[in-house]
Each structure stands twice: as C-alpha cells, then as structure tokens.
Design a protein around this motif. Structure first.
Motif, PDB file in Angstrom:
ATOM      1  N   LEU A 161       0.829  -1.211   0.000  1.00 16.20           N
ATOM      2  CA  LEU A 161       0.000   0.000   0.000  1.00 16.20           C
ATOM      3  C   LEU A 161       0.861   1.257   0.000  1.00 16.20           C
ATOM      4  O   LEU A 161       0.550   2.241  -0.679  1.00 16.20           O
ATOM      5  CB  LEU A 161      -0.927  -0.008   1.222  1.00 16.20           C
ATOM      6  CG  LEU A 161      -1.973  -1.125   1.256  1.00 16.20           C
ATOM      7  CD1 LEU A 161      -2.662  -1.159   2.613  1.00 16.20           C
ATOM      8  CD2 LEU A 161      -2.997  -0.948   0.137  1.00 16.20           C
ATOM      9  N   TYR A 162       1.940   1.234   0.777  1.00 16.51           N
ATOM     10  CA  TYR A 162       2.856   2.376   0.823  1.00 16.51           C
ATOM     11  C   TYR A 162       3.473   2.616  -0.555  1.00 16.51           C
ATOM     12  O   TYR A 162       3.537   3.755  -1.029  1.00 16.51           O
ATOM     13  CB  TYR A 162       3.952   2.107   1.861  1.00 16.51           C
ATOM     14  CG  TYR A 162       4.989   3.198   1.972  1.00 16.51           C
ATOM     15  CD1 TYR A 162       4.743   4.358   2.714  1.00 16.51           C
ATOM     16  CD2 TYR A 162       6.228   3.080   1.341  1.00 16.51           C
ATOM     17  CE1 TYR A 162       5.697   5.350   2.825  1.00 16.51           C
ATOM     18  CE2 TYR A 162       7.186   4.066   1.448  1.00 16.51           C
ATOM     19  CZ  TYR A 162       6.914   5.204   2.196  1.00 16.51           C
ATOM     20  OH  TYR A 162       7.859   6.195   2.299  1.00 16.51           O
ATOM     21  N   TYR A 163       3.895   1.535  -1.189  1.00 11.62           N
ATOM     22  CA  TYR A 163       4.494   1.665  -2.520  1.00 11.62           C
ATOM     23  C   TYR A 163       3.468   2.181  -3.523  1.00 11.62           C
ATOM     24  O   TYR A 163       3.778   3.040  -4.358  1.00 11.62           O
ATOM     25  CB  TYR A 163       5.044   0.314  -2.985  1.00 11.62           C
ATOM     26  CG  TYR A 163       5.794   0.396  -4.295  1.00 11.62           C
ATOM     27  CD1 TYR A 163       7.113   0.831  -4.328  1.00 11.62           C
ATOM     28  CD2 TYR A 163       5.183   0.068  -5.504  1.00 11.62           C
ATOM     29  CE1 TYR A 163       7.804   0.937  -5.531  1.00 11.62           C
ATOM     30  CE2 TYR A 163       5.856   0.169  -6.698  1.00 11.62           C
ATOM     31  CZ  TYR A 163       7.173   0.603  -6.707  1.00 11.62           C
ATOM     32  OH  TYR A 163       7.835   0.719  -7.901  1.00 11.62           O
ATOM     33  N   GLN A 164       2.254   1.683  -3.416  1.00 12.51           N
ATOM     34  CA  GLN A 164       1.193   2.106  -4.333  1.00 12.51           C
ATOM     35  C   GLN A 164       0.870   3.586  -4.185  1.00 12.51           C
ATOM     36  O   GLN A 164       0.655   4.291  -5.172  1.00 12.51           O
ATOM     37  CB  GLN A 164      -0.069   1.275  -4.055  1.00 12.51           C
ATOM     38  CG  GLN A 164      -1.257   1.606  -4.944  1.00 12.51           C
ATOM     39  CD  GLN A 164      -2.489   0.792  -4.569  1.00 12.51           C
ATOM     40  OE1 GLN A 164      -2.383  -0.269  -3.938  1.00 12.51           O
ATOM     41  NE2 GLN A 164      -3.658   1.276  -4.942  1.00 12.51           N
ATOM     42  N   GLY A 165       0.839   4.079  -2.956  1.00 18.08           N
ATOM     43  CA  GLY A 165       0.467   5.473  -2.725  1.00 18.08           C
ATOM     44  C   GLY A 165       1.580   6.467  -2.954  1.00 18.08           C
ATOM     45  O   GLY A 165       1.313   7.634  -3.257  1.00 18.08           O
ATOM     46  N   GLY A 166       2.844   6.025  -2.820  1.00 16.03           N
ATOM     47  CA  GLY A 166       3.953   6.952  -2.934  1.00 16.03           C
ATOM     48  C   GLY A 166       4.914   6.667  -4.076  1.00 16.03           C
ATOM     49  O   GLY A 166       4.800   7.265  -5.155  1.00 16.03           O
ATOM     50  N   PRO A 167       5.873   5.750  -3.888  1.00 16.54           N
ATOM     51  CA  PRO A 167       6.893   5.505  -4.914  1.00 16.54           C
ATOM     52  C   PRO A 167       6.341   5.193  -6.294  1.00 16.54           C
ATOM     53  O   PRO A 167       6.858   5.704  -7.296  1.00 16.54           O
ATOM     54  CB  PRO A 167       7.663   4.309  -4.334  1.00 16.54           C
ATOM     55  CG  PRO A 167       7.505   4.450  -2.857  1.00 16.54           C
ATOM     56  CD  PRO A 167       6.122   4.982  -2.652  1.00 16.54           C
ATOM     57  N   GLU A 168       5.293   4.392  -6.361  1.00 11.33           N
ATOM     58  CA  GLU A 168       4.749   4.029  -7.676  1.00 11.33           C
ATOM     59  C   GLU A 168       4.222   5.258  -8.407  1.00 11.33           C
ATOM     60  O   GLU A 168       4.447   5.426  -9.614  1.00 11.33           O
ATOM     61  CB  GLU A 168       3.628   3.005  -7.505  1.00 11.33           C
ATOM     62  CG  GLU A 168       3.072   2.475  -8.822  1.00 11.33           C
ATOM     63  CD  GLU A 168       2.060   1.366  -8.594  1.00 11.33           C
ATOM     64  OE1 GLU A 168       2.378   0.209  -8.931  1.00 11.33           O
ATOM     65  OE2 GLU A 168       0.973   1.655  -8.062  1.00 11.33           O
TER      66      GLU A 168
END
Length: 206
Positions: free
Chosen positions: A127-134
């Motif tokens: 979820l963190y990757y989906q909301g930020g880095p991605e």
C-alpha cells in the motif's frame, strides 16, 4: 508554482482534507496496525458515515494519506509544466521537490514504520508503494518522455531513466536520516545536493 500542479481529487473537499490530516497524524503516531478507522473519524471530528463515504477502507485511506503527502510536496505535476525551462533546471526543480519529500522527518518516520510493520502486516508495504513511490515513478516517466520529445535528452527507455534519476536522489543524507544520525538538512544543503546530482545525471543523457 501552483499552476504547475494537478489538484488532487479531494483538494476541494474540506472534510476529506480534515480526514487526511487526522489519518496522517494517526499513522505517524501509531503506525498502520495501531490506527483504526474509528480513531481517524474521532480525531477528524467527522461521522463514520462521512469517513467511509470518502475512504471505504483503511487500506484506501492509507494509500490516500501517502498520496496526499506526495501532493503536498508538489510531486503531482503535469509533464508539460516545465516546457519553458532547460533540461537541467527542470530536473533541478522536480528533483528538489522529491528530495524535500524524501528527507522530510514525516516521510522518514513513515518509511521506518512501514519497514518495521511489514513482517506483521505484509499489505502495508504494498500500500505504501502504491500510494507513494509508484506514483512518483509514473510522474517522472511521463516527464522524461516529454523531455525526449522536446529533443532535450537522448532517452531510449524513459522508465529506466526515471528510476535511475530517482535512485540518484536517494543518496546524500537519506541513509543517515533513516538511522537517526543527523537532522533534517537545511534548505541550502538540500539545494546543493540536488544541483550536484542533476549535473552529474545530465552528463549521461545529453
């Protein structure tokens, strides 16, 4: 600077902004596992109906919270917003936004929290990757595609180039910050790091 940004869907929704402010504080203080939807509703002083209407689950609220933090630092931009600037100046401006976000105490703490909780809550890392880095990668890929079309750089693989550029910007004080070995660098230090990183990177794509 405002004209360079694309407004987030909830930008004109005061209650959504209240919810995101409350969720940001709760996730930073209590982590993903310790934050509940009821707590966020209570801290935002909204009804649970209001909360669930805008964010149907804690997963969606967490992603929206991370995305909102990226938006707050100006990482939601239109790739043609910098058409009047040189290659180096364009990369310096967007690079500075990325570094200011990445090195900020809030993001450092959130990253530490996500890494610490990922073994107990495997979904939190996704979820963190989906909301930020991605989202950051998507934006920078579009930017490098635009720069290539303008003839400012030799870019055969915009996705690879974007990833390498973001990797360069994750150097500097990032590691020391995550280990608690230094304070948030002052503005002049952040600016100097970005300018040097961009100058080095540009040599490889022009």
């Amino acid at each position: 600077m405002t004209s360079e940004l694309i407004a987030a869907p909830s930008a004109q929704d005061p209650k959504a902004l209240k919810i995101l402010t409350a969720s940001r504080e709760a996730f930073l203080e209590l982590g993903y596992g310790g934050t509940s939807m009821d707590l966020v509703a209570q801290r935002a002083r909204v009804s649970k109906t209001t909360l669930y209407t805008r964010f149907p689950s804690k997963e969606e609220l967490f992603v929206a919270t991370i995305t909102a933090e990226c938006d707050r630092y100006g990482l939601r931009f239109a790739p043609d917003a910098f058409d009047d600037l040189s290659l180096e100046e364009t990369l310096s401006r967007v690079g500075r936004r990325f570094v200011d976000l990445l090195w900020s105490p809030e993001v450092i703490k959130m990253h530490q929290t996500v890494v610490g909780e990922a073994s107990r809550f495997p979904e939190v890392a996704r979820l963190y990757y989906q909301g930020g880095p991605e989202q950051a990668v998507i934006g920078f890929v579009a930017l490098f595609e635009r720069l290539a079309r303008r003839g400012l750089a030799r870019i055969e693989d915009p996705a690879f180039t974007a990833m390498q550029f973001l990797s360069v910007l994750q150097g500097g004080a990032r590691c020391a910050l995550e280990l608690g070995l230094c304070d948030y660098p002052p503005e002049e230090e952040r600016e100097a790091f970005v300018r040097k990183a961009v100058a080095l990177f540009v040599r490889g794509i022009v």
